[in-house]
Design a protein around this motif. Structure first.
Motif, mmCIF file in Angstrom:
data_model
loop_
_atom_site.group_PDB
_atom_site.id
_atom_site.type_symbol
_atom_site.label_atom_id
_atom_site.label_comp_id
_atom_site.label_asym_id
_atom_site.label_seq_id
_atom_site.Cartn_x
_atom_site.Cartn_y
_atom_site.Cartn_z
ATOM 1 N N SER A 8 0.819 -1.217 0.000
ATOM 2 C CA SER A 8 0.000 0.000 0.000
ATOM 3 C C SER A 8 0.847 1.258 0.000
ATOM 4 O O SER A 8 0.364 2.332 -0.340
ATOM 5 C CB SER A 8 -0.927 0.009 1.219
ATOM 6 N N ASN A 12 1.442 4.222 -6.567
ATOM 7 C CA ASN A 12 0.241 3.636 -7.159
ATOM 8 C C ASN A 12 -0.384 4.665 -8.083
ATOM 9 O O ASN A 12 -1.484 5.131 -7.861
ATOM 10 C CB ASN A 12 -0.732 3.217 -6.056
ATOM 11 N N PRO A 14 -2.417 6.252 -10.768
ATOM 12 C CA PRO A 14 -3.550 5.810 -11.585
ATOM 13 C C PRO A 14 -3.363 6.096 -13.066
ATOM 14 O O PRO A 14 -4.051 5.518 -13.890
ATOM 15 C CB PRO A 14 -4.731 6.610 -11.006
ATOM 16 N N ASP A 129 0.683 10.623 -4.525
ATOM 17 C CA ASP A 129 -0.593 9.935 -4.605
ATOM 18 C C ASP A 129 -1.090 9.498 -3.218
ATOM 19 O O ASP A 129 -1.459 10.345 -2.417
ATOM 20 C CB ASP A 129 -0.499 8.748 -5.560
ATOM 21 N N LEU A 130 -1.070 8.205 -2.897
ATOM 22 C CA LEU A 130 -1.628 7.720 -1.638
ATOM 23 C C LEU A 130 -0.601 7.645 -0.514
ATOM 24 O O LEU A 130 -0.910 7.139 0.571
ATOM 25 C CB LEU A 130 -2.237 6.320 -1.832
ATOM 26 N N ALA A 176 -11.859 11.070 -2.910
ATOM 27 C CA ALA A 176 -11.364 10.059 -3.844
ATOM 28 C C ALA A 176 -10.086 9.397 -3.321
ATOM 29 O O ALA A 176 -9.914 8.181 -3.423
ATOM 30 C CB ALA A 176 -11.114 10.687 -5.209
ATOM 31 N N LEU A 177 -9.184 10.193 -2.750
ATOM 32 C CA LEU A 177 -7.944 9.651 -2.208
ATOM 33 C C LEU A 177 -8.205 8.764 -0.997
ATOM 34 O O LEU A 177 -7.607 7.689 -0.849
ATOM 35 C CB LEU A 177 -6.986 10.786 -1.849
ATOM 36 N N THR A 179 -10.941 7.119 -0.349
ATOM 37 C CA THR A 179 -11.631 5.914 -0.804
ATOM 38 C C THR A 179 -10.650 4.916 -1.406
ATOM 39 O O THR A 179 -10.772 3.700 -1.199
ATOM 40 C CB THR A 179 -12.714 6.274 -1.832
ATOM 41 N N ARG A 180 -9.665 5.411 -2.165
ATOM 42 C CA ARG A 180 -8.687 4.520 -2.795
ATOM 43 C C ARG A 180 -7.637 3.998 -1.816
ATOM 44 O O ARG A 180 -6.923 3.042 -2.112
ATOM 45 C CB ARG A 180 -7.966 5.247 -3.936
ATOM 46 N N SER A 181 -7.494 4.634 -0.655
ATOM 47 C CA SER A 181 -6.458 4.243 0.298
ATOM 48 C C SER A 181 -6.746 2.874 0.907
ATOM 49 O O SER A 181 -7.891 2.516 1.171
ATOM 50 C CB SER A 181 -6.370 5.277 1.434
ATOM 51 N N ASP A 182 -5.668 2.117 1.130
ATOM 52 C CA ASP A 182 -5.768 0.864 1.874
ATOM 53 C C ASP A 182 -5.668 1.229 3.354
ATOM 54 O O ASP A 182 -4.589 1.339 3.914
ATOM 55 C CB ASP A 182 -4.626 -0.070 1.467
#
Length: 270
Positions: A8, A12, A14, A129-130, A176-177, A179-182
């Motif tokens: 994670s 990553n 997109p 990003d994440l 959005a970030l 939601t996409r995060s582990d």
């Protein structure tokens, strides 16, 4: 850390699948970088088969790439001959990044002065990003190995620096970030609920800085303010971390909030 948590923290992006479709994209070079990136997820030397498994590149191609990278000094054999490790030449590129990245260069004297005044750990992280990637780390009197290494990565969603950066984005971008995060817990107190995280981001937006209690390390309190580019977009964060055994949250915030806000403003582009 678990393999899932380590994955994670890897880049990553997109937009990468779209880039691979571009005629300018060099697939063999991309695969070579996948091979080098295999070492991000390990704490030991890797065999050719392990590199192939982690990178997703075929073993025969990995063998050729490792031979080439070893010849160029980017991969080497482990001294005990247990497998392959990154080579010395990679540090040349680390130095290039440190001396040519404008945020790192501008932040360096500011971080030193902040460390002199605060006498606690000071970090500069860059947003990717994440995740956040540490580009500078100035130690305090108590440290563990992972908190002194440049290139160490932490999740965006549960760090003071991440909250400070998310506070400068639109609600839609931040959502959005998140939601996409582990959203794997790092400590028993790591916040993973999106509604709670949004409340922390709202606090950071209101104050101009974020404070995180035991989100990454138990017993640690951390504060951060975002560094903005010329378009007022966040690109990095300055962190200040200390021990809850030595500071109450109220005193920590009162003492250091003005310092970290000023430091971030000094580094940000007008």
């Amino acid at each position: 850390m678990s393999p899932k948590f380590l994955r994670s923290l890897q880049s990553n992006r997109p937009d990468l699948p779209e880039a691979e479709k571009d005629p300018l994209y060099v697939q063999s070079l991309g695969r070579a970088m996948q091979v080098l990136s295999a070492f991000h997820q390990t704490d030991k030397p890797l065999t050719l088969q392990e590199i192939a498994t982690i990178s997703g590149v075929g073993r025969s191609a990995v063998q050729r790439m490792v031979f080439t990278l070893r010849a160029m000094g980017y991969v080497d054999r482990d001294p005990d001959d247990r497998g392959y490790v990154p080579g010395l030449r990679i540090l040349d590129h680390t130095l290039d990044f440190q001396r040519l990245n404008p945020v790192v260069v501008k932040a360096a004297p500011v971080l030193l002065e902040l460390r002199r005044m605060a006498r606690e750990r000071i970090d500069l992280s860059l947003w990717d990003d994440l995740r956040l990637v540490y580009a500078s780390r100035l130690q305090s009197k108590r440290e563990i190995l992972s908190s002194t290494l440049i290139g160490h990565k932490v999740p965006l969603f549960c760090t003071s620096g991440g909250w400070a950066i998310l506070a400068h984005l639109t609600d839609a971008e931040a959502d959005a970030l998140l939601t996409r995060s582990d959203r794997t817990q790092c400590t028993p107190k790591t916040i993973t609920d999106i509604k709670q995280l949004k409340r922390e981001i709202a606090k950071a937006r209101e104050k101009g800085y974020a404070v995180a209690h035991e989100q990454i390390l138990s017993g640690e309190i951390a504060m951060a303010a975002a560094i903005l580019d010329a378009n007022r977009r966040p690109v990095a964060a300055i962190h200040l971390a200390a021990s809850l055994a030595e500071w109450s949250p109220e005193e920590f915030e009162k003492q250091f909030a003005p310092l970290i806000i000023q430091a971030a403003r000094t580094v940000s582009r007008a």
